[in-house]
Design a protein around this motif. Structure first.
Motif, PDB file in Angstrom:
ATOM      1  N   GLY A 104       1.074  -1.094  -0.089  1.00 45.07           N
ATOM      2  CA  GLY A 104      -0.140   0.188  -0.186  1.00 45.07           C
ATOM      3  C   GLY A 104       0.731   0.908  -0.203  1.00 45.07           C
ATOM      4  O   GLY A 104       0.336   2.614  -0.297  1.00 45.07           O
ATOM      5  N   ALA A 105       1.587   1.296   0.834  1.00 45.10           N
ATOM      6  CA  ALA A 105       2.879   2.216   1.132  1.00 45.10           C
ATOM      7  C   ALA A 105       3.171   2.365  -0.253  1.00 45.10           C
ATOM      8  O   ALA A 105       3.910   3.593  -0.964  1.00 45.10           O
ATOM      9  N   ALA A 106       3.953   1.775  -1.314  1.00 49.81           N
ATOM     10  CA  ALA A 106       4.685   1.588  -2.347  1.00 49.81           C
ATOM     11  C   ALA A 106       3.958   2.203  -3.680  1.00 49.81           C
ATOM     12  O   ALA A 106       3.733   3.065  -4.162  1.00 49.81           O
ATOM     13  N   LEU A 107       2.028   1.614  -3.917  1.00 55.13           N
ATOM     14  CA  LEU A 107       1.333   1.891  -4.623  1.00 55.13           C
ATOM     15  C   LEU A 107       0.698   3.599  -4.214  1.00 55.13           C
ATOM     16  O   LEU A 107       0.857   4.456  -4.635  1.00 55.13           O
ATOM     17  N   LEU A 108       0.895   4.219  -2.754  1.00 55.37           N
ATOM     18  CA  LEU A 108       0.657   5.344  -2.307  1.00 55.37           C
ATOM     19  C   LEU A 108       1.989   6.546  -3.076  1.00 55.37           C
ATOM     20  O   LEU A 108       1.752   7.835  -3.682  1.00 55.37           O
ATOM     21  N   ALA A 109       3.474   6.072  -2.762  1.00 54.34           N
ATOM     22  CA  ALA A 109       4.080   6.560  -2.906  1.00 54.34           C
ATOM     23  C   ALA A 109       4.437   6.819  -4.925  1.00 54.34           C
ATOM     24  O   ALA A 109       4.292   7.625  -5.232  1.00 54.34           O
ATOM     25  N   GLY A 110       3.536   5.834  -5.662  1.00 54.67           N
ATOM     26  CA  GLY A 110       4.040   5.715  -7.057  1.00 54.67           C
ATOM     27  C   GLY A 110       2.678   6.701  -7.487  1.00 54.67           C
ATOM     28  O   GLY A 110       2.950   7.470  -8.925  1.00 54.67           O
ATOM     29  N   TYR A 111       1.427   6.611  -6.913  1.00 57.11           N
ATOM     30  CA  TYR A 111       0.367   7.333  -6.808  1.00 57.11           C
ATOM     31  C   TYR A 111       0.852   9.256  -6.718  1.00 57.11           C
ATOM     32  O   TYR A 111       0.382  10.199  -7.063  1.00 57.11           O
ATOM     33  N   GLY A 112       1.435   9.518  -5.806  1.00 60.07           N
ATOM     34  CA  GLY A 112       2.130  11.298  -6.130  1.00 60.07           C
ATOM     35  C   GLY A 112       2.850  10.998  -6.424  1.00 60.07           C
ATOM     36  O   GLY A 112       2.719  11.994  -7.456  1.00 60.07           O
ATOM     37  N   SER A 113       3.925  10.746  -6.961  1.00 62.03           N
ATOM     38  CA  SER A 113       4.873  10.726  -7.988  1.00 62.03           C
ATOM     39  C   SER A 113       4.182  10.411  -9.314  1.00 62.03           C
ATOM     40  O   SER A 113       4.617  12.160 -10.596  1.00 62.03           O
ATOM     41  N   GLY A 114       2.938  10.179  -9.216  1.00 63.90           N
ATOM     42  CA  GLY A 114       1.519  10.426 -11.232  1.00 63.90           C
ATOM     43  C   GLY A 114       1.272  11.965 -10.925  1.00 63.90           C
ATOM     44  O   GLY A 114       1.212  12.218 -11.596  1.00 63.90           O
ATOM     45  N   LEU A 115       1.216  11.815  -9.812  1.00 64.86           N
ATOM     46  CA  LEU A 115       0.357  13.727  -9.105  1.00 64.86           C
ATOM     47  C   LEU A 115       1.168  14.465  -9.663  1.00 64.86           C
ATOM     48  O   LEU A 115       0.572  15.728 -10.320  1.00 64.86           O
ATOM     49  N   ALA A 116       2.096  14.592  -8.873  1.00 64.51           N
ATOM     50  CA  ALA A 116       3.352  15.726  -9.245  1.00 64.51           C
ATOM     51  C   ALA A 116       4.060  15.274 -10.570  1.00 64.51           C
ATOM     52  O   ALA A 116       4.768  16.518 -10.730  1.00 64.51           O
ATOM     53  N   SER A 117       3.968  14.939 -11.498  1.00 65.60           N
ATOM     54  CA  SER A 117       4.052  14.305 -12.513  1.00 65.60           C
ATOM     55  C   SER A 117       6.391  15.008 -12.658  1.00 65.60           C
ATOM     56  O   SER A 117       6.287  14.872 -13.302  1.00 65.60           O
TER      57      SER A 117
END
Length: 200
Positions: A104-117
């Protein structure tokens, strides 16, 4: 405990020393099945109890037997604590929760990186490495007989070396080395003519 066993009379003492040596060999055997080794260790403990029980029946007032019985009780208690610690594993549900939390933490980190482009590869790599190391250490500590982190067996190895060595020879009687001191009267007069102090 082997010192108390060596103080017992023959043939009980050598038999107990042999059982102790076989027990330590089983405890140091890391290649066999752990539960089979524990069962064989308990068989040796039962044999030692039977042997010393027969000796205690013959000589119930022996101090050496009482000391060995006390050491054997502590010996069995330590074995039970070791076996209980071996069987106390981290529940599988906890390991599953750790894996789900890491995912879950890895998914959140990936999702945050996607939002920040923008993706910070260094931070992501360090984060993933730390998560993996934490899980690996938890699993490794849970199994002390396997893995990278192992419990030291130096104490048992020293005991095996002491059991393999022959018992020390008895120390010579110091009184045998003391020579009688002759008085100056005995060196001059024969024993029958030795002067005696006058009676006042």
């Amino acid at each position: 405990m082997h010192l108390q066993a060596r103080l017992l009379p023959t043939p009980t003492g050598p038999e107990l020393v042999d059982r102790l040596r076989r027990y330590i060999d089983l405890r140091l055997d890391t290649a066999g099945d752990a539960y089979d080794l524990a069962r064989r260790s308990e068989v040796l403990q039962g044999e030692m109890v039977t042997i010393v029980g027969a000796l205690a029946t013959q000589d119930p007032r022996s101090v050496a037997v009482e000391r060995f019985i006390d050491a054997l009780k502590e010996f069995i208690d330590i074995h039970e604590r070791r076996l209980s610690a071996f069987e106390s594993f981290v529940p599988e549900a906890v390991l599953y929760m750790l894996a789900m939390a890491a995912l879950g933490a890895a998914l959140l980190a990936g999702y945050g990186s996607g939002l920040a482009s923008h993706r910070n590869r260094l931070a992501t790599t360090v984060y993933a490495t730390l998560i993996c190391l934490v899980i690996l250490v938890i699993v490794d500590l849970d199994r002390p007989a396997r893995g990278l982190i192992r419990v030291s067996q130096r104490s048992l190895e020293r005991q095996r070396q002491q059991l393999a060595s022959p018992p020390a020879a008895a120390a010579p009687d110091p009184s045998a080395a003391i020579r009688p001191v002759r008085s100056r009267y005995q060196s001059v007069y024969p024993p029958s003519m030795t002067r005696t102090a006058p009676v006042m």
